[in-house]
Design a protein around this motif. Structure first.
Motif, mmCIF file in Angstrom:
data_model
loop_
_atom_site.group_PDB
_atom_site.id
_atom_site.type_symbol
_atom_site.label_atom_id
_atom_site.label_comp_id
_atom_site.label_asym_id
_atom_site.label_seq_id
_atom_site.Cartn_x
_atom_site.Cartn_y
_atom_site.Cartn_z
ATOM 1 N N VAL A 95 0.700 -1.254 0.427
ATOM 2 C CA VAL A 95 -0.147 -0.051 -0.092
ATOM 3 C C VAL A 95 0.398 1.269 0.224
ATOM 4 C CG1 VAL A 95 -1.467 1.581 0.768
ATOM 5 C CG2 VAL A 95 -1.702 -1.385 1.191
ATOM 6 N N ASN A 96 2.217 1.031 0.541
ATOM 7 C CA ASN A 96 2.379 2.491 1.259
ATOM 8 C C ASN A 96 3.494 2.706 0.451
ATOM 9 O OD1 ASN A 96 1.506 2.467 3.263
ATOM 10 N ND2 ASN A 96 2.431 1.800 4.939
ATOM 11 N N LEU A 97 3.998 4.561 -0.371
ATOM 12 C CA LEU A 97 4.867 4.966 -0.769
ATOM 13 C C LEU A 97 5.302 5.900 -0.807
ATOM 14 C CD1 LEU A 97 5.000 5.705 -4.118
ATOM 15 C CD2 LEU A 97 3.393 7.669 -4.043
ATOM 16 N N ARG A 98 6.499 5.783 -0.890
ATOM 17 C CA ARG A 98 7.632 7.543 -0.822
ATOM 18 C C ARG A 98 8.464 7.711 -1.921
ATOM 19 N NH1 ARG A 98 11.739 10.090 0.330
ATOM 20 N NH2 ARG A 98 12.639 12.050 1.878
ATOM 21 N N ALA A 99 8.258 8.513 -3.000
ATOM 22 C CA ALA A 99 8.845 9.161 -3.756
ATOM 23 C C ALA A 99 9.289 10.179 -3.818
ATOM 24 C CB ALA A 99 7.716 8.718 -4.564
ATOM 25 N N SER A 100 10.260 10.863 -5.226
ATOM 26 C CA SER A 100 11.100 12.435 -4.500
ATOM 27 C C SER A 100 11.471 12.431 -6.390
ATOM 28 C CB SER A 100 12.775 12.380 -3.639
ATOM 29 O OG SER A 100 12.894 11.660 -4.507
ATOM 30 N N ILE A 160 2.368 16.944 -11.342
ATOM 31 C CA ILE A 160 3.361 16.423 -10.495
ATOM 32 C C ILE A 160 3.773 14.936 -10.928
ATOM 33 C CG2 ILE A 160 5.206 17.271 -8.880
ATOM 34 C CD1 ILE A 160 4.211 19.857 -10.363
ATOM 35 N N THR A 161 4.643 14.625 -11.650
ATOM 36 C CA THR A 161 4.939 12.950 -11.080
ATOM 37 C C THR A 161 6.315 13.094 -10.203
ATOM 38 O OG1 THR A 161 3.865 12.838 -13.014
ATOM 39 C CG2 THR A 161 5.960 11.415 -12.246
ATOM 40 N N PHE A 162 6.125 12.249 -9.318
ATOM 41 C CA PHE A 162 7.559 12.301 -8.650
ATOM 42 C C PHE A 162 8.330 11.024 -8.756
ATOM 43 C CE2 PHE A 162 5.302 15.094 -5.667
ATOM 44 C CZ PHE A 162 6.292 16.064 -4.880
ATOM 45 N N THR A 163 9.083 11.203 -10.160
ATOM 46 C CA THR A 163 9.788 10.336 -10.668
ATOM 47 C C THR A 163 10.760 8.983 -10.071
ATOM 48 O OG1 THR A 163 11.660 11.461 -11.042
ATOM 49 C CG2 THR A 163 9.711 11.627 -12.789
ATOM 50 N N ASP A 164 11.098 9.278 -8.785
ATOM 51 C CA ASP A 164 11.923 8.300 -8.243
ATOM 52 C C ASP A 164 11.276 7.961 -7.016
ATOM 53 O OD1 ASP A 164 13.826 7.088 -7.090
ATOM 54 O OD2 ASP A 164 15.398 8.419 -6.445
ATOM 55 N N GLU A 165 11.028 5.970 -7.507
ATOM 56 C CA GLU A 165 10.070 5.139 -6.390
ATOM 57 C C GLU A 165 10.760 4.546 -5.433
ATOM 58 O OE1 GLU A 165 7.141 4.035 -8.981
ATOM 59 O OE2 GLU A 165 7.149 5.639 -10.436
ATOM 60 N N THR A 166 12.535 4.212 -6.035
ATOM 61 C CA THR A 166 13.546 2.858 -5.230
ATOM 62 C C THR A 166 14.674 3.018 -5.039
ATOM 63 O OG1 THR A 166 14.357 3.099 -7.801
ATOM 64 C CG2 THR A 166 12.252 1.428 -7.927
ATOM 65 N N ILE A 194 6.815 12.804 -1.243
ATOM 66 C CA ILE A 194 5.591 12.478 -1.318
ATOM 67 C C ILE A 194 5.583 10.718 -0.382
ATOM 68 C CG2 ILE A 194 4.604 14.048 -2.450
ATOM 69 C CD1 ILE A 194 4.102 11.558 -4.296
ATOM 70 N N GLU A 195 4.827 11.143 0.395
ATOM 71 C CA GLU A 195 4.369 9.802 1.209
ATOM 72 C C GLU A 195 3.100 10.169 1.047
ATOM 73 O OE1 GLU A 195 6.340 9.924 5.213
ATOM 74 O OE2 GLU A 195 7.987 9.836 4.841
ATOM 75 N N ILE A 196 2.829 8.185 1.279
ATOM 76 C CA ILE A 196 1.344 7.979 1.154
ATOM 77 C C ILE A 196 1.261 6.733 1.916
ATOM 78 C CG2 ILE A 196 -0.570 7.074 0.047
ATOM 79 C CD1 ILE A 196 0.036 8.793 -2.696
ATOM 80 N N LEU A 198 -1.217 11.319 3.673
ATOM 81 C CA LEU A 198 -0.658 11.786 2.507
ATOM 82 C C LEU A 198 0.145 13.009 2.971
ATOM 83 C CD1 LEU A 198 -3.902 12.134 0.352
ATOM 84 C CD2 LEU A 198 -2.811 9.924 0.469
ATOM 85 N N LYS A 199 1.387 13.227 2.780
ATOM 86 C CA LYS A 199 1.972 14.044 3.058
ATOM 87 C C LYS A 199 3.231 14.444 2.165
ATOM 88 C CE LYS A 199 5.366 14.435 6.906
ATOM 89 N NZ LYS A 199 6.431 13.823 7.493
ATOM 90 N N ALA A 200 3.537 15.878 1.501
ATOM 91 C CA ALA A 200 4.295 16.075 0.969
ATOM 92 C C ALA A 200 5.742 17.411 1.354
ATOM 93 C CB ALA A 200 3.800 17.030 0.054
ATOM 94 N N GLU A 201 6.816 17.251 1.634
ATOM 95 C CA GLU A 201 7.646 18.011 1.722
ATOM 96 C C GLU A 201 8.603 18.492 0.998
ATOM 97 O OE1 GLU A 201 9.217 16.236 6.497
ATOM 98 O OE2 GLU A 201 8.682 14.287 4.685
ATOM 99 N N LEU A 202 8.608 19.802 0.816
ATOM 100 C CA LEU A 202 9.201 19.969 -0.783
ATOM 101 C C LEU A 202 10.015 22.038 -0.138
ATOM 102 C CD1 LEU A 202 5.214 20.482 -2.319
ATOM 103 C CD2 LEU A 202 7.422 18.056 -2.616
#
Length: 807
Positions: free
Chosen positions: A224-229, A246-252, A356-358, A278-282
């Protein structure tokens, strides 16, 4: 010749100096000890090259050690006969100082046989890691009457919170549970052992552990969970059409991840209904080229095309700062989540960087979903904790044949159970053999018994009480209100036998489960359906509390669906879009609604049903003879002849006999290098008699308590009512629609044969009109005969039975 093998290699021994006197013991008299029948010997091994290699040169400060710290396989032989098979543990070494440091002079090793061989490996295994099948929540599975001998799990009716609807339940409110015997069997088979025990036999094969109605945190992390930058675009302006995805392209790259694969091209598709953070740190740098009062530049979260949460930077002519955009919301499977910049075409320039984190939580079970049981079973459940509490509850003794890989676990003494065969059959009263056998005894009269020392057991309190732990608010409040420890049972030793006082022995893994009769969802034909109550707050005062799925595990008996024996509830059917009567799968610690008192009772105390049947408790069934032995407390230390063959086949299940007296063998110190008799410790054994029953304590009163008036304070106190009210325990409603006969036969569990005054407590209605007793109908047993002048074919009858109440 003595030989010792450690880790499959023969070690070097000093034959003249090695002391191989083996201490063979069963656990001491204390309750719940899982060491069971075991053997132990401390030996000193010379620091030869062979032995140094076996222990990986561990005394060298710079040595790389991988196995020497561990329990290693061990076998001790005398003239080719194995006299101890189990584990070896390096305890330490004697050292010699040299110029470069230290070298070993000898190694000190403990040899531990029998149950130590498996307990560390089996016990340290998580229950969820034993290898489970998938679980699917649908109408067919919820309604299945599961066979405990072939099923890993089942579904039961258990109340964690207020029902979603007031008068019926839905499929995903049924609680999944795993069978206890499956836990044990899987745990031992995974380590190469076969468990021989009571838990795969009726009625113990119906013991279950229910699980909370949510998925574990690791399921959320895995699926379920996600973190991407690395947002793209990172530079944007009003030339980009609004809204700008806005697409956060690095998920790995760590710490980023999207193991569930839910984030594609900037869109997160919600995989499961749950609560989400839902959290965005920008880091945002924005310039408004020509500011106006109507400028709007929104940065934040969009759900299903609707902007839900974010920052408006349209009135910030020049902004350069860190921003956290975070909120918590409930999302439904299939919802689409995007991070966007929305603008009203005002002139702006923006630079964007961050992540971002979900994160999901409180993921609920949904009808039609399939899950791996591994993610439903809590991550805090260890096999060792299950084994320890089962040992305490059922007074188990353990023994292992390491060579044949067989483990034996049975209640210590013979026991008699009253139960329904396969939960639905005829009630039987059956006696079973315990761990300590009544036959095949060691005749110590033929073993040259020499001398004896006699001691009397001491160190106990005058009252010993066994009790389940209490960990939920409702049960705590009920025990305060009633002034008792629900389900507790114990033993009063004779006056002055031990120091005055009460010692409580509590379970450490399982907590007690009280029950409620829930009339709101009960359908016709039965009184209020009884079900386990595990509530998130005090049920009597906070009826809408959030469920608490982190409470201690519960141990219940799975009766399953029994054609209305336990009543009917209203279950919503997705196909018909309506609720209908359902003979729900019952589970309980104590079935107070059983009119015959024939179900397995998991209370330490004797319990009284709603129909005044007394069901014998676990204490009398499994513990009474143990406490009789403690009360007598006669311990004899003597010397007896044992041959190597006796030792290789030694079983503490066999009692010793001297004259006509029986003894439990506690300890044998055997030296294969000596012909002298072995030191042998014996505990005198005697069956309890009818007078000992009066020493049993049932439902212990709490010291200093003041029970509220009108409450049940003794056996039978595990059934509660809402808001502190009484429970109508013999309420039933039975309709007879379009009856073509004037003879109405009620089910045995309707309570009609139990009420004291049928004219006052039984109401009969014909087409909605109350009939007059003895004039328009008569009652005989469970049959109601309608007067032939009153009845006509096709009439509708309703029969209501109202009985006694209890607090």
């Amino acid at each position: 010749m003595i030989k010792l093998f450690i880790g499959g290699q023969e070690v070097d021994l000093n034959q003249d100096e090695v002391n191989v006197t083996i201490d063979y013991s069963i656990e001491n008299i204390e309750l719940g000890n899982i060491s069971g029948a075991h053997s132990k010997r401390n030996v000193t091994l010379p620091a030869t090259k062979t032995n140094v290699n076996i222990f990986q040169n561990i005394t060298d400060a710079g040595a790389i050690v991988t196995n020497a710290y561990k329990l290693l396989s061990a076998r001790l032989e005398a003239d080719g006969v194995p006299i101890l098979t189990g584990k070896a543990r390096l305890e330490g070494a004697d050292l010699q100082a040299i110029n470069s440091g230290f070298v070993a002079a000898n190694f000190k090793v403990s040899l531990i046989g029998n149950n130590a061989d498996w307990f560390a490996d089996v016990g340290n295994t998580l229950v969820r890691d034993l290898g489970w099948d998938d679980i699917e929540i649908n109408t067919a599975n919820v309604k299945t009457n599961y066979d405990p001998l072939t099923s890993e799990h089942c579904y039961i009716l258990m109340k964690w919170k207020a029902w979603e609807n007031e008068t019926f339940i839905v499929n995903n409110e049924m609680t999944p549970a795993i069978f206890v015997w499956q836990v044990l069997e899987k745990a031992f088979l995974n380590r190469g052992y076969q468990l021989n025990s009571i838990f795969k036999t009726d009625p113990f094969n119906r013991l279950i552990i229910p699980m909370g109605l949510e998925l574990g945190a690791d399921y959320l992390n895995d699926f379920v969970n996600l973190r991407a930058s690395s947002p793209s675009p990172s530079l944007l302006s009003n030339s980009n059409s609004s809204p700008i995805l806005i697409t956060f392209t690095d998920e790995t790259t760590s710490p980023n991840f999207d193991t569930g694969g839910n984030y594609v091209s900037g869109v997160y598709t919600v995989p499961i209904t749950a609560t989400y953070t839902l959290k965005a740190e920008l880091n945002i740098a924005t310039t408004i080229i020509i500011p106006t009062p109507t400028d709007e530049v929104l940065v934040g979260w969009e759900i299903n095309g609707v902007f839900e949460e974010g920052e408006d930077l349209g009135q910030e002519p020049s902004f350069n700062d860190s921003v956290i955009i975070e909120f918590i919301t409930d999302l439904v499977e299939g919802d689409l989540v995007r991070f966007v910049v929305k603008h009203n075409n005002c002139g702006f320039l923006m630079g964007l960087n961050g992540s971002i984190e979900i994160i999901g939580s409180k993921a609920i079970f949904e009808t039609g979903r399939t899950f791996d049981l591994q993610y439903v079973i809590p991550i805090s459940w260890y096999v060792r904790d299950v084994i320890a509490d089962l040992t305490t509850i059922f007074n188990l003794a353990w023994e292992t044949n390491v060579l044949s890989k067989q483990v034996y676990a049975y209640p210590k003494d013979n026991y008699t159970l009253r139960y329904r065969a396969d939960a639905t059959g005829a009630i039987s009263l059956t006696t079973f053999e315990g761990f300590f056998k009544g036959s095949d005894k060691y005749d110590l009269n033929t073993r040259d018994v020499q001398g004896s020392d006699f001691q009397i057991l001491d160190g106990y309190k005058s009252s010993q009480v066994l009790a389940y732990a209490t960990d939920d608010d409702t049960t705590n409040k009920e025990e305060e209100r009633r002034g008792v420890n629900i389900y507790s049972g114990g033993y009063n030793f004779p006056t002055d036998r031990f120091d005055n006082g009460v010692e409580f022995i509590y379970t450490k893994f399982f907590a007690k489960t009280i029950h409620i009769s829930d009339v709101d969802i009960t359908s016709g034909g039965i009184y209020g359906a009884q079900m386990p109550l595990v509530f998130g707050d005090d049920y009597n005062t906070v009826t809408d509390a959030e469920p608490n799925y982190n409470l201690a595990p519960r141990l219940l008996y799975y009766a399953g669906r029994r054609n209305g024996l336990d009543g009917y509830i209203r279950l919503y059917d997705d196909t018909s879009s309506a609720s209908s009567a359902f003979d729900f799968p019952a589970a309980f610690m104590v079935n107070y609604n059983d009119p015959s008192g024939g179900d397995f009772n998991l209370s330490f105390s004797d319990e009284v049903t709603n129909y005044t049947n007394v069901m014998q408790g676990i204490f009398k069934t499994f513990h009474l003879q143990t406490y009789k032995r403690i009360e007598l407390g006669k311990v004899y230390t003597t010397f007896a002849k044992f041959k190597p063959k006796d030792i290789t086949q030694l079983s503490f299940r066999r009692k010793g006999i001297i004259g006509s007296s029986n003894f439990i063998i506690q300890n044998i110190e055997y030296n294969p290098k000596s012909n002298s008799p072995a030191k042998t410790v014996l505990l005198y054994d005697e069956k309890p008699n009818v007078n000992d029953l009066s020493k049993v304590l049932n439902t212990i009163t709490l010291a200093g308590s003041t029970p509220q008036s009108g409450t049940v304070t003794g056996s039978g106190s595990g059934l509660v009512g809402a808001n502190g009210a009484s429970v109508n325990i013999q309420l039933s409603y039975t309709p007879f629609i379009n009856s073509m006969t004037n003879v109405l036969v009620l089910p045995v569990n309707s309570g009609i044969t139990q009420v004291s005054n049928t004219n006052a407590n039984v109401l009969v209605f014909m087409n909605g009109q109350k009939l007059i007793p003895t004039v328009q109908y008569i009652i005989g047993g469970s049959t109601i005969g309608i007067n032939v002048n009153t009845h006509y074919d096709g009439a509708n009858y309703e029969v209501v039975v109202n009985g006694v109440t209890k607090g």
